[in-house]
Design a protein around this motif. Structure first.
Motif, PDB file in Angstrom:
ATOM      1  N   ALA A 129       0.880  -1.168   0.000  1.00 23.27           N
ATOM      2  CA  ALA A 129       0.000   0.000   0.000  1.00 23.27           C
ATOM      3  C   ALA A 129       0.918   1.218   0.000  1.00 23.27           C
ATOM      4  CB  ALA A 129      -0.906  -0.002   1.228  1.00 23.27           C
ATOM      5  N   GLY A 130       0.380   2.380  -0.323  1.00 20.12           N
ATOM      6  CA  GLY A 130       1.227   3.571  -0.406  1.00 20.12           C
ATOM      7  C   GLY A 130       0.571   4.804   0.162  1.00 20.12           C
ATOM      8  N   PHE A 131       1.412   5.730   0.609  1.00 22.74           N
ATOM      9  CA  PHE A 131       0.923   7.018   1.109  1.00 22.74           C
ATOM     10  C   PHE A 131       1.836   8.104   0.558  1.00 22.74           C
ATOM     11  CE2 PHE A 131       0.764  10.544   4.139  1.00 22.74           C
ATOM     12  CZ  PHE A 131      -0.598  10.686   4.350  1.00 22.74           C
ATOM     13  N   GLU A 132       1.244   9.099  -0.119  1.00 23.50           N
ATOM     14  CA  GLU A 132       2.001  10.211  -0.674  1.00 23.50           C
ATOM     15  C   GLU A 132       1.484  11.520  -0.082  1.00 23.50           C
ATOM     16  OE1 GLU A 132       3.505   9.394  -5.064  1.00 23.50           O
ATOM     17  OE2 GLU A 132       1.331   9.132  -4.942  1.00 23.50           O
ATOM     18  N   VAL A 133       2.378  12.304   0.464  1.00 28.17           N
ATOM     19  CA  VAL A 133       2.005  13.553   1.120  1.00 28.17           C
ATOM     20  C   VAL A 133       1.480  14.558   0.098  1.00 28.17           C
ATOM     21  CG1 VAL A 133       2.879  15.547   2.422  1.00 28.17           C
ATOM     22  CG2 VAL A 133       3.641  13.228   3.004  1.00 28.17           C
ATOM     23  N   THR A 134       0.349  15.182   0.445  1.00 30.04           N
ATOM     24  CA  THR A 134      -0.207  16.235  -0.408  1.00 30.04           C
ATOM     25  C   THR A 134      -0.218  17.593   0.293  1.00 30.04           C
ATOM     26  OG1 THR A 134      -2.477  15.730   0.319  1.00 30.04           O
ATOM     27  CG2 THR A 134      -1.668  14.609  -1.668  1.00 30.04           C
ATOM     28  N   GLY A 135      -0.035  17.592   1.624  1.00 25.76           N
ATOM     29  CA  GLY A 135      -0.035  18.869   2.340  1.00 25.76           C
ATOM     30  C   GLY A 135       0.181  18.680   3.832  1.00 25.76           C
ATOM     31  N   PHE A 136       0.561  19.767   4.495  1.00 23.21           N
ATOM     32  CA  PHE A 136       0.740  19.758   5.949  1.00 23.21           C
ATOM     33  C   PHE A 136       0.410  21.146   6.467  1.00 23.21           C
ATOM     34  CE2 PHE A 136       3.352  20.276   9.798  1.00 23.21           C
ATOM     35  CZ  PHE A 136       2.929  19.179  10.534  1.00 23.21           C
ATOM     36  N   GLU A 137      -0.585  21.224   7.362  1.00 20.38           N
ATOM     37  CA  GLU A 137      -1.024  22.522   7.865  1.00 20.38           C
ATOM     38  C   GLU A 137      -1.553  22.381   9.284  1.00 20.38           C
ATOM     39  OE1 GLU A 137      -3.936  26.256   6.501  1.00 20.38           O
ATOM     40  OE2 GLU A 137      -3.944  24.362   5.385  1.00 20.38           O
ATOM     41  N   ASN A 138      -1.040  23.223  10.183  1.00 20.22           N
ATOM     42  CA  ASN A 138      -1.503  23.258  11.576  1.00 20.22           C
ATOM     43  C   ASN A 138      -1.486  21.880  12.234  1.00 20.22           C
ATOM     44  OD1 ASN A 138      -2.050  26.052  11.342  1.00 20.22           O
ATOM     45  ND2 ASN A 138      -4.079  25.620  10.489  1.00 20.22           N
ATOM     46  N   GLY A 139      -0.415  21.141  11.981  1.00 21.78           N
ATOM     47  CA  GLY A 139      -0.276  19.825  12.598  1.00 21.78           C
ATOM     48  C   GLY A 139      -1.090  18.723  11.957  1.00 21.78           C
ATOM     49  N   ASN A 140      -1.738  19.025  10.829  1.00 22.51           N
ATOM     50  CA  ASN A 140      -2.539  18.028  10.117  1.00 22.51           C
ATOM     51  C   ASN A 140      -1.847  17.628   8.821  1.00 22.51           C
ATOM     52  OD1 ASN A 140      -4.953  17.817  11.839  1.00 22.51           O
ATOM     53  ND2 ASN A 140      -5.220  19.959  11.310  1.00 22.51           N
ATOM     54  N   LEU A 141      -1.578  16.327   8.702  1.00 27.49           N
ATOM     55  CA  LEU A 141      -0.910  15.794   7.524  1.00 27.49           C
ATOM     56  C   LEU A 141      -1.948  15.211   6.566  1.00 27.49           C
ATOM     57  CD1 LEU A 141       1.746  14.922   6.072  1.00 27.49           C
ATOM     58  CD2 LEU A 141       1.595  12.781   7.389  1.00 27.49           C
ATOM     59  N   SER A 142      -1.866  15.630   5.309  1.00 27.55           N
ATOM     60  CA  SER A 142      -2.766  15.112   4.280  1.00 27.55           C
ATOM     61  C   SER A 142      -1.965  14.313   3.267  1.00 27.55           C
ATOM     62  CB  SER A 142      -3.501  16.256   3.565  1.00 27.55           C
ATOM     63  OG  SER A 142      -4.320  16.972   4.458  1.00 27.55           O
ATOM     64  N   GLY A 143      -2.562  13.242   2.784  1.00 31.08           N
ATOM     65  CA  GLY A 143      -1.876  12.447   1.777  1.00 31.08           C
ATOM     66  C   GLY A 143      -2.802  11.466   1.100  1.00 31.08           C
ATOM     67  N   ASN A 144      -2.384  10.994  -0.065  1.00 32.99           N
ATOM     68  CA  ASN A 144      -3.140  10.013  -0.825  1.00 32.99           C
ATOM     69  C   ASN A 144      -2.791   8.614  -0.329  1.00 32.99           C
ATOM     70  OD1 ASN A 144      -4.264  12.024  -2.465  1.00 32.99           O
ATOM     71  ND2 ASN A 144      -2.554  11.935  -3.901  1.00 32.99           N
ATOM     72  N   LEU A 145      -3.784   7.914   0.222  1.00 38.37           N
ATOM     73  CA  LEU A 145      -3.587   6.549   0.698  1.00 38.37           C
ATOM     74  C   LEU A 145      -4.137   5.582  -0.345  1.00 38.37           C
ATOM     75  CD1 LEU A 145      -2.869   4.447   2.888  1.00 38.37           C
ATOM     76  CD2 LEU A 145      -5.162   4.814   3.845  1.00 38.37           C
ATOM     77  N   LYS A 146      -3.241   4.725  -0.848  1.00 43.94           N
ATOM     78  CA  LYS A 146      -3.652   3.734  -1.839  1.00 43.94           C
ATOM     79  C   LYS A 146      -3.692   2.360  -1.199  1.00 43.94           C
ATOM     80  CE  LYS A 146      -2.765   1.832  -6.428  1.00 43.94           C
ATOM     81  NZ  LYS A 146      -1.942   1.869  -7.655  1.00 43.94           N
ATOM     82  N   LEU A 147      -4.872   1.751  -1.225  1.00 49.36           N
ATOM     83  CA  LEU A 147      -5.069   0.377  -0.786  1.00 49.36           C
ATOM     84  C   LEU A 147      -5.748  -0.379  -1.919  1.00 49.36           C
ATOM     85  CD1 LEU A 147      -6.437   0.669   2.874  1.00 49.36           C
ATOM     86  CD2 LEU A 147      -4.319  -0.439   2.186  1.00 49.36           C
ATOM     87  N   LYS A 148      -5.168  -1.528  -2.285  1.00 45.69           N
ATOM     88  CA  LYS A 148      -5.695  -2.281  -3.415  1.00 45.69           C
ATOM     89  C   LYS A 148      -5.727  -1.352  -4.642  1.00 45.69           C
ATOM     90  CE  LYS A 148      -8.896  -5.364  -2.283  1.00 45.69           C
ATOM     91  NZ  LYS A 148     -10.146  -5.963  -1.728  1.00 45.69           N
ATOM     92  N   GLU A 149      -6.876  -1.194  -5.294  1.00 49.53           N
ATOM     93  CA  GLU A 149      -6.922  -0.362  -6.503  1.00 49.53           C
ATOM     94  C   GLU A 149      -7.513   1.012  -6.245  1.00 49.53           C
ATOM     95  OE1 GLU A 149      -8.994  -2.609  -9.434  1.00 49.53           O
ATOM     96  OE2 GLU A 149      -7.265  -3.887  -9.894  1.00 49.53           O
ATOM     97  N   LYS A 150      -7.794   1.342  -4.991  1.00 52.53           N
ATOM     98  CA  LYS A 150      -8.445   2.601  -4.648  1.00 52.53           C
ATOM     99  C   LYS A 150      -7.457   3.571  -4.007  1.00 52.53           C
ATOM    100  CE  LYS A 150     -13.037   2.647  -4.999  1.00 52.53           C
ATOM    101  NZ  LYS A 150     -13.777   3.676  -5.722  1.00 52.53           N
ATOM    102  N   THR A 151      -7.585   4.853  -4.350  1.00 50.16           N
ATOM    103  CA  THR A 151      -6.779   5.905  -3.736  1.00 50.16           C
ATOM    104  C   THR A 151      -7.704   7.018  -3.250  1.00 50.16           C
ATOM    105  OG1 THR A 151      -4.923   5.441  -5.226  1.00 50.16           O
ATOM    106  CG2 THR A 151      -4.890   7.535  -4.041  1.00 50.16           C
ATOM    107  N   ASN A 152      -7.601   7.336  -1.965  1.00 50.35           N
ATOM    108  CA  ASN A 152      -8.336   8.449  -1.372  1.00 50.35           C
ATOM    109  C   ASN A 152      -7.372   9.308  -0.571  1.00 50.35           C
ATOM    110  OD1 ASN A 152     -11.219   7.770  -2.007  1.00 50.35           O
ATOM    111  ND2 ASN A 152     -10.719   5.940  -0.836  1.00 50.35           N
ATOM    112  N   ASN A 153      -7.707  10.566  -0.434  1.00 52.16           N
ATOM    113  CA  ASN A 153      -6.894  11.473   0.370  1.00 52.16           C
ATOM    114  C   ASN A 153      -7.418  11.485   1.802  1.00 52.16           C
ATOM    115  OD1 ASN A 153      -6.181  14.443   1.444  1.00 52.16           O
ATOM    116  ND2 ASN A 153      -4.736  13.866  -0.165  1.00 52.16           N
ATOM    117  N   ILE A 154      -6.515  11.335   2.760  1.00 51.06           N
ATOM    118  CA  ILE A 154      -6.905  11.411   4.170  1.00 51.06           C
ATOM    119  C   ILE A 154      -6.104  12.504   4.862  1.00 51.06           C
ATOM    120  CG2 ILE A 154      -7.552   8.978   4.276  1.00 51.06           C
ATOM    121  CD1 ILE A 154      -4.945   8.468   5.837  1.00 51.06           C
TER     122      ILE A 154
END
Length: 214
Positions: A129-154
């Motif tokens: 599985a993979g996680f790619e950082v998309t942003g960091f603000e006020n202690g909150n880390l955002s990134g694209n989490l890929k599991l199986k064939e789906k990718t969502n940003n958390i």
């Protein structure tokens, strides 16, 4: 007397409900995949120390819960002025363990095998599985989490600690809704008439990543 007894039961139940709500980890904000953050020349680059990094998980069902770990295989993160700038992390889905059942018990191996097969994470087909950082603000880390064939940003709250030539990123305990990544087994989001045989969609996670200057 009967009325008083029922009142006591109601108060006790209400107290348990309040405690349960208080202890429940918050679901990570989940959206569509976003553009990956870029790295600048001014940022400090760190490589993940896989042996010192881990993900703990916990899953729930009506009759109880199970928990375990997943290994962070590799990754790179860049930090600028104490803030995460960019990063890419690879998660070894073959490393899934169960820690609430003794390793020598047969049920441990059966549950690990079930989590690895096509009912859940299908690790033969999707070993990472993979996680790619998309942003960091006020202690909150955002990134694209890929599991199986789906990718969502958390988006999850994290603490970033720099010490000498290393950096440690520690998340708060949070949950993700596995149905958003098409992990379907026992999910009421996909199947009707499960009765009390369902498994909660929420998976509780806590991430610790240590990385050293490259």
């Amino acid at each position: 007397m009967k009325t008083n007894f029922l009142n006591i039961l109601f108060v006790a139940f209400l107290g348990l409900a309040v405690v349960g709500c208080k202890d429940k980890a918050k679901e990570a904000e989940t959206t569509d995949a976003e553009t990956v953050a870029e790295t600048t020349a001014e940022a400090t680059k760190y490589s993940v120390d896989a042996a010192a990094s881990t993900i703990t998980w916990k899953g729930y069902k009506p009759t109880g819960s199970h928990d375990g770990t997943i290994a962070v295989e590799s990754g790179v993160v860049t930090v600028k002025d104490g803030a995460i700038e960019s990063g890419t992390f690879l998660i070894d889905m073959n490393s899934i363990t169960v820690t609430d059942i003794p390793a020598e018990e047969e049920m441990n191996g059966k549950l690990v095998g079930h989590l690895k097969n096509a009912d859940f994470f299908d690790v033969e087909k999707y070993p990472s599985a993979g996680f790619e950082v998309t942003g960091f603000e006020n202690g909150n880390l955002s990134g694209n989490l890929k599991l199986k064939e789906k990718t969502n940003n958390i988006t999850i709250p994290v603490t970033v600690t720099e010490s000498g030539d290393s950096v440690t990123i520690t998340s708060e305990t949070f949950t993700i809704d596995r149905s958003k990544w098409d992990v379907k087994y026992g999910s009421k989001s996909f199947f009707d008439n499960l009765g009390d045989k369902f498994i909660n969609d929420d998976i509780e996670l806590k991430i610790t990543v240590k990385a050293n200057k490259s």
